[in-house]
Enzyme design. Structure first.
Site, PDB file in Angstrom:
ATOM      1  N   LYS A  41       0.839  -1.200   0.000  1.00 28.03           N
ATOM      2  CA  LYS A  41       0.000   0.000   0.000  1.00 28.03           C
ATOM      3  C   LYS A  41       0.876   1.253   0.000  1.00 28.03           C
ATOM      4  O   LYS A  41       1.946   1.256   0.627  1.00 28.03           O
ATOM      5  CB  LYS A  41      -0.915  -0.038   1.234  1.00 28.03           C
ATOM      6  N   SER A  59      -9.726   1.744   2.970  1.00 23.90           N
ATOM      7  CA  SER A  59      -8.892   2.494   2.058  1.00 23.90           C
ATOM      8  C   SER A  59      -7.864   1.647   1.295  1.00 23.90           C
ATOM      9  O   SER A  59      -7.320   2.121   0.302  1.00 23.90           O
ATOM     10  CB  SER A  59      -8.144   3.588   2.834  1.00 23.90           C
ATOM     11  N   SER A  61      -9.831  -0.499   7.145  1.00 21.04           N
ATOM     12  CA  SER A  61      -9.277  -0.309   5.801  1.00 21.04           C
ATOM     13  C   SER A  61      -8.628  -1.538   5.167  1.00 21.04           C
ATOM     14  O   SER A  61      -8.331  -1.531   3.980  1.00 21.04           O
ATOM     15  CB  SER A  61      -8.278   0.849   5.801  1.00 21.04           C
TER      16      SER A  61
END
Lengths: 434, 89
Positions: A39, A114, A138
């Site tokens: 990420k 997210s 997330s």
């Protein structure tokens, strides 16, 4: 055999990646030659790291996050940085400054967020393993929406060193993969003590998943099937819980009254922490530079207006407000009291049951634009935020579909019992789950 | 109720400029979100911080850190090994 490289040229039609490394190096170890997506809020030395924000465009970290060092030590190939909601602020990946990610299961839907890019990269088969981060769901939300497995570890079990801070007291880096054994493998590589993270726990993770759930007591809080939960999602999740019962687990219905205040407590806390953490973006040390000829505040305000997206600015300002003189007692202090009540509720429940189960998300993946009102997007996090408030482990494992879209079963465990949530998820996955 | 003036003030505190045309949207969403946060008025008790967390001490030993060049590598402007910043006064 050092110095080997992989060729990585994925067909990224879902926009899972913000950037890829075409010929990543890899070494020997338990992950030798395995492509891992990271990420974009996790620092990678020499690879641009932006948190999907314009304010970090061009930022190339001079160091690796501890988790990235650990991956490299076990021979993994870091193949790219995945898309996300800017600084982790969102549940759809639509808040990326560089355009949204599409859900590989249905391109008209969001992948969740997210960590939407990491989930989409795994779901599309571009990588077997990915790292996400989970501040209020997330990792679990996109895992549920994309039909993969994602674990939010116990707070402190995985080092946050090199994770670009959003809300320090809530966030954890965690593993995402197509199945439980791969999540287990990645967890065993990234967990462990790190003196560079002041909240790090000395609790390495070495575990072989067991599918034996006989005698395991599974609590099902009524509130996890309350208002806002799509009845079709509820029904699929109940079927999954029944399957665990047939495999020998005992199902206990229970109550969790603190759920009523958990979401507000979560948002006040994360916004307050964000307002402090994101003060560092001044355009002086990294990111697009400020005009040094202008006065300080003028230069600073302009840079931050241009560099941050709407949602990030909203959260910084609300956090500033919640911490300001005259409002601190009404918002921040009350949020910490509510957080304490959530912890106490979990402590009480975990004297009666071994794990808690329910849906990961109240609905299946949203359509693009469906959650354009910020509050309505916040409300969709109600089932995932309690685990972050209490620092306990929680996993999402695919448990069926509604109208062809994946549904996630969430298993939460006692503090430091990541192994047990893995086992229950594994029992479900191996036990004839979809 | 939060007014547009309040929002401008918060923007100044947070060092975030707000454009005229953004004021209305921020004000509307702030009010909606803060109204939801009012549910916290019903919460009893106090937050007691991290339970079970203990302070961790270590010896103050010098270890290698990033070099000055590495630290400055992402800066917009530097001068004699320092960051260049806008003037404060």
């Amino acid at each position: 055999m050092a110095g080997r490289t992989l060729s990585f040229h994925p067909d990224d039609r879902f926009h899972a990646f913000l950037r890829t490394v075409p010929d990543p190096a890899f070494g020997e170890g338990r992950l030798s030659g395995m492509p891992v997506a990271v990420k974009d809020n996790i620092s990678t030395a020499g690879i641009e790291t932006t948190c999907a924000s314009r304010i970090l465009t061009g930022y190339v970290p001079p160091f690796d996050a501890t988790v990235v060092s650990l991956l490299k030590k076990e021979g993994a190939a870091i193949v790219g940085k995945t898309n996300m909601d800017e600084f982790g602020m969102g549940s759809t990946t639509e808040n990326s400054a560089f355009g949204p990610t599409k859900n590989p299961r249905d391109e008209t839907r969001v992948p969740g967020g997210s960590s939407g890019g990491s989930a989409a990269a795994v779901a599309a088969g571009l990588v077997p393993l990915a790292l996400g981060t989970d501040t209020g769901g997330s990792i679990r939300c996109p895992a549920a929406f994309c039909g993969i497995v994602g674990l939010k570890p116990t707070y402190g079990r995985v080092s946050r060193y090199g994770l670009v801070a959003y809300a320090n007291s809530l966030e954890q880096i965690g593993p995402m993969a197509a199945d439980v054994p791969h999540v287990n493998l990645l967890m065993s590589v990234i967990a462990g003590y790190d003196p560079k993270d002041s909240m790090s726990l000395d609790a390495p993770y070495f575990h072989t998943p067991s599918m034996d759930v006989r005698g395991t007591r599974i609590g099902v809080p009524e509130e996890f099937f309350g208002e806002g939960v799509d009845p079709r999602v509820a029904s699929v999740v109940w079927d999954a819980i029944s399957l665990l019962e047939r495999k020998g687990a005992e199902i206990v219905t229970c109550r969790m009254p603190s759920m009523a205040y958990a979401l507000a407590a979560y948002y006040v806390t994360c916004m307050s922490e964000a307002s402090s953490n994101l003060a560092r973006y001044d355009g002086i040390r990294y990111g697009p530079p400020v005009d040094v000829k202008k006065p300080w505040h003028e230069a600073f305000q302009e840079r931050r207006r241009e560099g941050f997206g709407i949602e990030v600015r909203r959260r910084i300002m609300l956090g500033t407000f919640a911490l300001s003189s005259g409002y601190y007692g009404k918002y921040y202090a009350k949020a910490q009291a509510a957080r304490q009540n959530v912890r106490k509720d979990f402590q009480r429940l975990f004297t009666e049951v071994d794990v808690l189960a329910g849906p990961t998300m109240p609905t299946v993946a949203f359509r693009f634009g469906e959650k354009s009102d910020p509050l309505s997007m916040y409300l969709s996090d109600i089932l995932t935020v309690p685990a972050n408030l209490a620092g306990i482990p929680a996993i999402s494992v695919p448990c069926g579909k509604v109208e062809g879209l994946p549904v996630g079963l969430q298993i939460m465990g006692r503090w430091m019992e990541d192994e047990r949530v893995i086992d229950v998820a594994y029992a479900y996955e191996q036990g004839g789950g979809p | 109720m939060i007014t547009e003036r309040d929002v401008e003030h918060i923007g100044t505190l947070a060092d975030i400029a707000i454009l005229r045309e953004e004021l209305e949207e921020f004000t509307t969403s702030f009010n909606k979100i803060l109204e939801y946060f009012d549910i916290l008025d019903q919460v009893r008790g106090e937050g007691t911080g991290e339970e079970g967390a203990a302070n961790v001490f270590r010896e103050d030993e010098v270890i290698t850190s990033l070099s000055q060049d590495e630290v400055l590598s992402n800066a917009g402007e530097t001068e004699d090994g320092f960051f260049r910043a806008p003037r404060v006064m």
